[in-house]
Write a protein that holds these residues in place. Sequence first.
Motif, PDB file in Angstrom:
ATOM      1  N   THR A   1      77.833  21.095  65.028  1.00 34.45           N
ATOM      2  CA  THR A   1      76.627  20.487  64.475  1.00 34.45           C
ATOM      3  C   THR A   1      75.996  21.407  63.431  1.00 34.45           C
ATOM      4  O   THR A   1      75.467  20.936  62.418  1.00 34.45           O
ATOM      5  N   GLY A   2      76.066  22.711  63.665  1.00 36.14           N
ATOM      6  CA  GLY A   2      75.598  23.651  62.642  1.00 36.14           C
ATOM      7  C   GLY A   2      76.368  23.436  61.338  1.00 36.14           C
ATOM      8  O   GLY A   2      75.784  23.362  60.254  1.00 36.14           O
TER       9      GLY A   2
ATOM     10  N   VAL B   1      78.160   8.956  64.766  1.00 37.06           N
ATOM     11  CA  VAL B   1      78.626   9.574  66.009  1.00 37.06           C
ATOM     12  C   VAL B   1      77.405   9.949  66.850  1.00 37.06           C
ATOM     13  O   VAL B   1      76.600  10.794  66.450  1.00 37.06           O
ATOM     14  N   ASN B   2      77.283   9.313  68.023  1.00 37.00           N
ATOM     15  CA  ASN B   2      76.066   9.484  68.820  1.00 37.00           C
ATOM     16  C   ASN B   2      75.741  10.944  69.115  1.00 37.00           C
ATOM     17  O   ASN B   2      74.591  11.364  69.005  1.00 37.00           O
ATOM     18  N   LEU B   3      76.764  11.693  69.505  1.00 43.86           N
ATOM     19  CA  LEU B   3      76.514  13.075  69.910  1.00 43.86           C
ATOM     20  C   LEU B   3      75.956  13.901  68.741  1.00 43.86           C
ATOM     21  O   LEU B   3      75.038  14.701  68.911  1.00 43.86           O
ATOM     22  N   VAL B   4      76.500  13.677  67.550  1.00 43.17           N
ATOM     23  CA  VAL B   4      76.016  14.381  66.358  1.00 43.17           C
ATOM     24  C   VAL B   4      74.551  14.021  66.125  1.00 43.17           C
ATOM     25  O   VAL B   4      73.708  14.886  65.860  1.00 43.17           O
ATOM     26  N   ASN B   5      74.272  12.746  66.244  1.00 43.86           N
ATOM     27  CA  ASN B   5      72.911  12.251  66.107  1.00 43.86           C
ATOM     28  C   ASN B   5      71.964  12.894  67.107  1.00 43.86           C
ATOM     29  O   ASN B   5      70.898  13.385  66.756  1.00 43.86           O
ATOM     30  N   ASP B   6      72.378  12.868  68.382  1.00 42.86           N
ATOM     31  CA  ASP B   6      71.516  13.388  69.444  1.00 42.86           C
ATOM     32  C   ASP B   6      71.180  14.854  69.202  1.00 42.86           C
ATOM     33  O   ASP B   6      70.025  15.263  69.296  1.00 42.86           O
TER      34      ASP B   6
ATOM     35  N   SER C   1      71.401  16.622  66.394  1.00 43.96           N
ATOM     36  CA  SER C   1      70.639  16.838  65.162  1.00 43.96           C
ATOM     37  C   SER C   1      69.180  16.423  65.331  1.00 43.96           C
ATOM     38  O   SER C   1      68.270  17.129  64.887  1.00 43.96           O
ATOM     39  N   VAL C   2      68.973  15.290  65.980  1.00 41.27           N
ATOM     40  CA  VAL C   2      67.598  14.841  66.198  1.00 41.27           C
ATOM     41  C   VAL C   2      66.851  15.846  67.077  1.00 41.27           C
ATOM     42  O   VAL C   2      65.698  16.202  66.805  1.00 41.27           O
ATOM     43  N   HIS C   3      67.524  16.326  68.100  1.00 35.92           N
ATOM     44  CA  HIS C   3      66.932  17.353  68.957  1.00 35.92           C
ATOM     45  C   HIS C   3      66.482  18.550  68.113  1.00 35.92           C
ATOM     46  O   HIS C   3      65.395  19.087  68.297  1.00 35.92           O
TER      47      HIS C   3
ATOM     48  N   LEU D   1      69.725  28.577  62.857  1.00 37.55           N
ATOM     49  CA  LEU D   1      69.142  28.662  64.206  1.00 37.55           C
ATOM     50  C   LEU D   1      70.122  28.199  65.266  1.00 37.55           C
ATOM     51  O   LEU D   1      70.278  28.845  66.306  1.00 37.55           O
ATOM     52  N   VAL D   2      70.792  27.092  65.006  1.00 35.67           N
ATOM     53  CA  VAL D   2      71.669  26.558  66.058  1.00 35.67           C
ATOM     54  C   VAL D   2      72.855  27.504  66.272  1.00 35.67           C
ATOM     55  O   VAL D   2      73.261  27.756  67.417  1.00 35.67           O
ATOM     56  N   HIS D   3      73.347  28.103  65.209  1.00 43.28           N
ATOM     57  CA  HIS D   3      74.432  29.084  65.376  1.00 43.28           C
ATOM     58  C   HIS D   3      73.915  30.384  66.012  1.00 43.28           C
ATOM     59  O   HIS D   3      74.597  30.977  66.856  1.00 43.28           O
ATOM     60  N   ASP D   4      72.718  30.797  65.634  1.00 43.03           N
ATOM     61  CA  ASP D   4      72.131  32.002  66.260  1.00 43.03           C
ATOM     62  C   ASP D   4      71.996  31.823  67.768  1.00 43.03           C
ATOM     63  O   ASP D   4      72.263  32.746  68.542  1.00 43.03           O
ATOM     64  N   ASP D   5      71.551  30.641  68.169  1.00 41.74           N
ATOM     65  CA  ASP D   5      71.356  30.411  69.600  1.00 41.74           C
ATOM     66  C   ASP D   5      72.687  30.441  70.351  1.00 41.74           C
ATOM     67  O   ASP D   5      72.746  30.886  71.492  1.00 41.74           O
TER      68      ASP D   5
END
Lengths: 325, 325
Positions: free
Chosen positions: A114-115, A31-36, A38-40, A84-88
Amino acid sequence: MNKFPNKIFDIVQEDLMAVEKELYSIIQSPVNLVNDISVHLVQAGGKRLRPALYLLCARGGNPDPSSELLPMAVAIELIHMATLVHDDVIDNADTRRGRPTANARWGNHSSVLTGDYLWAKAFSAIATGAKQNMLKILTDVISNMCEGEIIQLQEAFNAEQDEADYRLRVAQKTADFIAASCELGALTGGMDNRDVMQVREYGYAIGMAFQITDDILDITASAEQLGKPVGNDLRQGIVTLPAIYALKTSTHREELRRIIVNQNMSNDDVRRGLEILYETDAVEYSYTQVSKYLQHARNSLPITLNGPVREALLSIADFVGLRKY
Amino acid sequence: MNKFPNKIFDIVQEDLMAVEKELYSIIQSPVNLVNDISVHLVQAGGKRLRPALYLLCARGGNPDPSSELLPMAVAIELIHMATLVHDDVIDNADTRRGRPTANARWGNHSSVLTGDYLWAKAFSAIATGAKQNMLKILTDVISNMCEGEIIQLQEAFNAEQDEADYRLRVAQKTADFIAASCELGALTGGMDNRDVMQVREYGYAIGMAFQITDDILDITASAEQLGKPVGNDLRQGIVTLPAIYALKTSTHREELRRIIVNQNMSNDDVRRGLEILYETDAVEYSYTQVSKYLQHARNSLPITLNGPVREALLSIADFVGLRKY
């Protein structure tokens, strides 16, 4: 924050490069969005402090040659990334380390998911290798971190917190995880119980020092250095050590209290709040606490641990105390 | 949705009561807010379909007398709860099963963190017992679910989706997890590979039928029956099977398309959209698909599986087809 000097991690440099490679590999999604996203998150980088500590502590012992160090190191960093992603999302943060956060770029919903995806990938990394007691250490520390974060939310804009509350919260949300990273390394390295506990104590003290430094820098560093706005904690009602100290000692403590409990702080309020903190020796006091924790960290290293790993762990303690952003 | 009739679960009634008790026990936290939210989520109940299927499939084999069935059943339900609490944050849902959602009551932030707390508790439940291959099945299915949810977000308000897209999405977000619950049960029950795969296929088909029924009920049941507003999917731009069918067959399909792609749907739009669906035989068509999946579920049960477990699994298939809310 800037990266640790490379030499600190010399001994585990190769391991860390393998971790980096494996991080990119494990998050791959059709799934592109998941990839994008996560890579970020992987690219956003950070210091890889937790996997580095895990690896150093493992290499400090005598890991079973057949044991794989990589999966746990990867799991530890994925868990850190998920928090981190959930904290943000929770902090409504726009930038982290000078880059847009995932939530700023892709929205809260995709970031929450994504988290969750990263949680799953973390446990997937260790599903086929981790020993049961190690899995338990990891799950306990995660539920502990969540509790710490919830306490922080609950106690936001509460000016009645004291230092003991603060230390407990910092332990739960930061230090215990860093302690666990060291403990898991020591266990992988086959250290005896006593040494495992000492290495854990080292990690705990490093974690406390690390978070207090973060909380100091939030009020002393420039926005550019921080990669996020100055006075962010104050604005969000998060009462950190410098504020607690100033609430006790400042001649303007009543004014500071009124600023802190105000859930609709203006920019002027934040500026005035910081001014009050600067007038006290809150920053010096907080740095003294950092130094104490770092001294405790150094003293906690087991005497059986020597050579380059000991040096690296000591250098990390020095570095945490020196970092200015 | 109403609960399954008790008799379906007779064989695993005691197991399920133990699951219930263990759920309350494992979520206990010294932090009141974590406790309150988690207890609210356990009390909100639901059918416990996934642990029930796990337990039934395990009992359908010959589980090693020393193997503990409880931890995995508890982990499965905790994972389900974690996904629900995050889904409700993402959907901005106010009610679920007729009760206020955690996010409506305690806010998004605490709900995100409590979901994370439940992830950790789920893996904690199985940290000391689960076989490695079973852990891997579980983590794979979770990352898969997250991907499915993200696809759903990404494809919201997109009227160009076809049935194949829909089926894939439903598989990822619902059916695969129900399939995995059955598969894990069959593995615990020591079934042979072929039977494990057949039981998994049963779970997959049940999951597909279950989600399509949910999507039908979202447009046919009353708000009171649903415990949430009618036409919720349409309002959120989630294009489900009835809508896909109507987009293909309705004489008003252009109007429906315009409604679906409009991200600021009014109540009148939703009402009109539902009207267009009702005019077609979208509901009948969707129920036909449900029946096909349920027939496939029944046919998938391995012949070696017999007695009361087989009967219970067949009754579940009947029940999924009959439920009206």
